[in-house]
Design a protein around this motif. Structure first.
Motif, PDB file in Angstrom:
ATOM      1  N   TRP A 207       0.647  -1.266   0.073  1.00 18.79           N
ATOM      2  CA  TRP A 207       0.279   0.269   0.041  1.00 18.79           C
ATOM      3  C   TRP A 207       0.888   1.205  -0.099  1.00 18.79           C
ATOM      4  CZ3 TRP A 207      -4.314   1.834  -1.901  1.00 18.79           C
ATOM      5  CH2 TRP A 207      -4.557   3.074  -1.279  1.00 18.79           C
ATOM      6  N   PRO A 208       1.991   1.388   0.915  1.00 13.72           N
ATOM      7  CA  PRO A 208       2.742   2.689   0.858  1.00 13.72           C
ATOM      8  C   PRO A 208       3.191   3.054  -0.591  1.00 13.72           C
ATOM      9  CG  PRO A 208       3.169   1.547   2.661  1.00 13.72           C
ATOM     10  CD  PRO A 208       2.426   0.444   1.694  1.00 13.72           C
ATOM     11  N   PHE A 209       3.760   1.801  -1.344  1.00 14.48           N
ATOM     12  CA  PHE A 209       4.308   2.013  -2.577  1.00 14.48           C
ATOM     13  C   PHE A 209       3.148   2.617  -3.641  1.00 14.48           C
ATOM     14  CE2 PHE A 209       4.559   0.212  -6.873  1.00 14.48           C
ATOM     15  CZ  PHE A 209       5.742   0.794  -7.339  1.00 14.48           C
ATOM     16  N   LEU A 210       1.772   2.035  -3.352  1.00 14.84           N
ATOM     17  CA  LEU A 210       0.708   2.515  -4.125  1.00 14.84           C
ATOM     18  C   LEU A 210       0.562   3.810  -4.010  1.00 14.84           C
ATOM     19  CD1 LEU A 210      -1.901  -0.638  -4.040  1.00 14.84           C
ATOM     20  CD2 LEU A 210      -0.229   0.000  -6.270  1.00 14.84           C
ATOM     21  N   TRP A 211       0.564   4.258  -2.836  1.00 12.43           N
ATOM     22  CA  TRP A 211      -0.073   5.523  -2.584  1.00 12.43           C
ATOM     23  C   TRP A 211       0.893   6.404  -2.964  1.00 12.43           C
ATOM     24  CZ3 TRP A 211      -4.235   7.755  -1.514  1.00 12.43           C
ATOM     25  CH2 TRP A 211      -4.428   8.983  -0.910  1.00 12.43           C
ATOM     26  N   SER A 212       2.351   6.257  -2.720  1.00 11.60           N
ATOM     27  CA  SER A 212       3.304   7.200  -3.113  1.00 11.60           C
ATOM     28  C   SER A 212       3.490   7.432  -4.711  1.00 11.60           C
ATOM     29  CB  SER A 212       4.782   6.634  -2.697  1.00 11.60           C
ATOM     30  OG  SER A 212       5.179   5.693  -3.258  1.00 11.60           O
ATOM     31  N   ARG A 213       3.053   6.090  -5.439  1.00 11.08           N
ATOM     32  CA  ARG A 213       3.296   6.427  -6.898  1.00 11.08           C
ATOM     33  C   ARG A 213       2.140   6.968  -7.301  1.00 11.08           C
ATOM     34  NH1 ARG A 213       6.231   5.535 -11.178  1.00 11.08           N
ATOM     35  NH2 ARG A 213       5.466   3.992 -12.841  1.00 11.08           N
ATOM     36  N   PHE A 214       0.795   6.359  -7.082  1.00  8.16           N
ATOM     37  CA  PHE A 214      -0.435   6.845  -7.719  1.00  8.16           C
ATOM     38  C   PHE A 214      -1.297   7.875  -6.883  1.00  8.16           C
ATOM     39  CE2 PHE A 214       0.709   2.536  -9.610  1.00  8.16           C
ATOM     40  CZ  PHE A 214       1.097   2.986 -10.637  1.00  8.16           C
ATOM     41  N   GLY A 215      -1.237   7.938  -5.518  1.00  4.01           N
ATOM     42  CA  GLY A 215      -2.165   8.546  -4.663  1.00  4.01           C
ATOM     43  C   GLY A 215      -1.488   9.980  -4.215  1.00  4.01           C
ATOM     44  N   GLY A 216      -1.585  10.130  -3.133  1.00  6.72           N
ATOM     45  CA  GLY A 216      -1.282  11.307  -2.515  1.00  6.72           C
ATOM     46  C   GLY A 216      -2.347  12.370  -2.082  1.00  6.72           C
ATOM     47  N   PRO A 217      -2.269  13.219  -1.216  1.00  6.83           N
ATOM     48  CA  PRO A 217      -3.141  14.355  -0.940  1.00  6.83           C
ATOM     49  C   PRO A 217      -3.914  14.895  -2.234  1.00  6.83           C
ATOM     50  CG  PRO A 217      -1.321  14.955   0.187  1.00  6.83           C
ATOM     51  CD  PRO A 217      -0.882  13.809  -0.721  1.00  6.83           C
ATOM     52  N   SER A 218      -3.226  15.095  -3.315  1.00  3.59           N
ATOM     53  CA  SER A 218      -3.769  15.770  -4.461  1.00  3.59           C
ATOM     54  C   SER A 218      -4.466  14.687  -5.522  1.00  3.59           C
ATOM     55  CB  SER A 218      -2.718  16.707  -5.163  1.00  3.59           C
ATOM     56  OG  SER A 218      -1.639  15.907  -5.606  1.00  3.59           O
ATOM     57  N   ALA A 219      -4.413  13.598  -5.303  1.00  2.00           N
ATOM     58  CA  ALA A 219      -4.788  12.563  -6.269  1.00  2.00           C
ATOM     59  C   ALA A 219      -6.364  12.508  -6.347  1.00  2.00           C
ATOM     60  CB  ALA A 219      -4.441  11.178  -5.785  1.00  2.00           C
TER      61      ALA A 219
END
Length: 96
Positions: A21-33
């Motif tokens: 999950w942290p990899f997915l969030w850092s790659r495709f997510g984030g606060p502005s996703a």
């Protein structure tokens, strides 16, 4: 191939989710996703599918009496959550 969910397979699925999950969030997510398709598909493949396969299973469960709980399923869900939380806590501890 028949996959029989056990507390061990559920814990391994929890570890995989906590690591992925942290990899997915850092790659495709984030606060502005804005909920990109990549994040949704990645979440389905890394978190939801292993959780379903190794915690719930794909086969039919034996019918239970009305109003009763599936204790084995609750134990597997608990193993999945505890393993994921412990992996996330260990990752935070190692980073600091």
């Amino acid at each position: 191939m028949k996959i029989t969910p056990t507390p061990v397979t559920a814990a391994l699925a929890g570890i995989a989710a906590a690591v992925g999950w942290p990899f997915l969030w850092s790659r495709f997510g984030g606060p502005s996703a804005d909920g990109s398709v990549e994040l949704i598909v990645g979440t389905l493949l890394v978190v939801a599918l292993p959780a379903h396969a190794f915690v719930v299973g794909f086969g039919r469960s034996s019918p239970s009496a009305a109003g009763s709980l599936d204790i084995a399923l609750l134990k597997r869900i608990g193993a999945w959550l505890v393993a994921a939380a412990a992996t996330a806590a260990l990752g935070r501890f190692i980073q600091s």
